[in-house]
Design an enzyme around this catalytic site. Sequence first.
Site, mmCIF file in Angstrom:
data_model
loop_
_atom_site.group_PDB
_atom_site.id
_atom_site.type_symbol
_atom_site.label_atom_id
_atom_site.label_comp_id
_atom_site.label_asym_id
_atom_site.label_seq_id
_atom_site.Cartn_x
_atom_site.Cartn_y
_atom_site.Cartn_z
ATOM 1 N N HIS A 1 3.427 10.492 6.851
ATOM 2 C CA HIS A 1 2.743 10.365 8.130
ATOM 3 C C HIS A 1 3.700 9.718 9.124
ATOM 4 C CE1 HIS A 1 -1.559 10.477 6.246
ATOM 5 N NE2 HIS A 1 -0.968 11.644 6.273
ATOM 6 N N HIS B 1 5.328 6.612 6.853
ATOM 7 C CA HIS B 1 4.972 6.127 5.527
ATOM 8 C C HIS B 1 4.503 7.298 4.675
ATOM 9 C CE1 HIS B 1 1.261 5.976 7.918
ATOM 10 N NE2 HIS B 1 0.677 6.354 6.800
ATOM 11 N N HIS C 1 2.148 9.062 1.232
ATOM 12 C CA HIS C 1 0.978 9.058 0.360
ATOM 13 C C HIS C 1 1.177 10.068 -0.763
ATOM 14 C CE1 HIS C 1 -1.547 6.742 3.205
ATOM 15 N NE2 HIS C 1 -0.944 7.455 4.144
ATOM 16 N N THR D 1 -6.089 6.596 8.305
ATOM 17 C CA THR D 1 -6.614 6.902 6.966
ATOM 18 C C THR D 1 -6.710 5.680 6.077
ATOM 19 O OG1 THR D 1 -4.449 7.441 6.001
ATOM 20 C CG2 THR D 1 -5.637 9.223 7.124
ATOM 21 N N THR D 2 -6.470 4.517 6.628
ATOM 22 C CA THR D 2 -6.664 3.257 5.909
ATOM 23 C C THR D 2 -7.419 2.297 6.822
ATOM 24 O OG1 THR D 2 -4.590 2.279 6.695
ATOM 25 C CG2 THR D 2 -4.494 3.543 4.642
ATOM 26 N N HIS E 1 0.821 -1.212 0.000
ATOM 27 C CA HIS E 1 0.000 0.000 0.000
ATOM 28 C C HIS E 1 0.851 1.257 0.000
ATOM 29 C CE1 HIS E 1 -3.582 -2.374 0.685
ATOM 30 N NE2 HIS E 1 -3.071 -2.894 1.776
#
Length: 250
Positions: free
Chosen positions: A134, A115, A117, A200-201, A90
Amino acid sequence: MKKQLLGATITLVIAGMCSTAWATAGDTAAWSYSAPTGPQNWGELKSEYSLCSSGKTQSPIDIRDVIKTDAQTLNVAYQPSTAKVSNNGHTIQVMPVDAGGITLESGHYSFVQMHFHTPSEEMIQGRTYPLDAHLVHRNPAGELAVVALLFEEGAHNPTLEPILAAMPKHAGGSAQLDTVDIAQLLPANLNAYFYMGSLTTPPCTEGVRWNVLTTAVQLSRAQLEAFQALYPMNARPVQPLNERSVHVGG
C-alpha cells in the site's frame, strides 16, 4: 465544514504516522490480526476505532462488478530517495524523505510511506494474492490516496530486495536505505480500479481514495517467505461494498 472536519481527522491520524498501520510500535497491544484483539473486534477496542465496525465505506473490498470509464491511468511522478525501513509491530514500513507523488482528478498527493500485507487485503474477482504493498499519499488538506500494488509469485524482484534485506526483525526496529526507487516497483500498465474507502487498520478512517492497480508484479518464493517469516498474516478481511461503485479506466 464537513469536508474540513474530515481533513482534520485524517491529518490527526497521519500525525501518529505508521502504515495504513497508523499505530506506533508502542501501541501494538491495542489491536492485532487475531482474537481477541483481531479485526472482528477492532470497533470495540477503543471509541476511536468505532468506524471499524460502524463504517459504511470500509476497505479492503473484493473487486467484482466494475464500471468502465474514460479515466486516465495514474499520473505518477516518483523519484529515488533515501528511506527509513521500520518494523512497527503490524507490518514493515518504508518512509522516504522526498519520493515525489501522484496526481489524481482531485489534485496532487505526496508520497508518505509504503507498507505490506500478506496475503493481499484486496481481492479481484474473489482472488487473493500472496502479498500487496500500500503506497500511501497525502494532499495539502490532509486527505489520503492509496495505490495498492499486488504481488504474485514468480521471478525474483530486484527492486524489492533491498527493502526485504533491511527489514528489522523486531517491533520498534529501523534501518536506513541509501536509495529507494518506488517507480521501479510498479508495472508498466498503471491502469487501476478506483473507489472510495478507508484505512484498513484502526482507526479505519474513511474518505480515502483507493487506486488498486489492475496489473500485478512478481516476487520470488524466497522473497515472500522472508516477509512471512516476520508477518505470516497481517491482512484485514474484505468489507461490504454497501452500494459503492468501483470504476476502472479503459
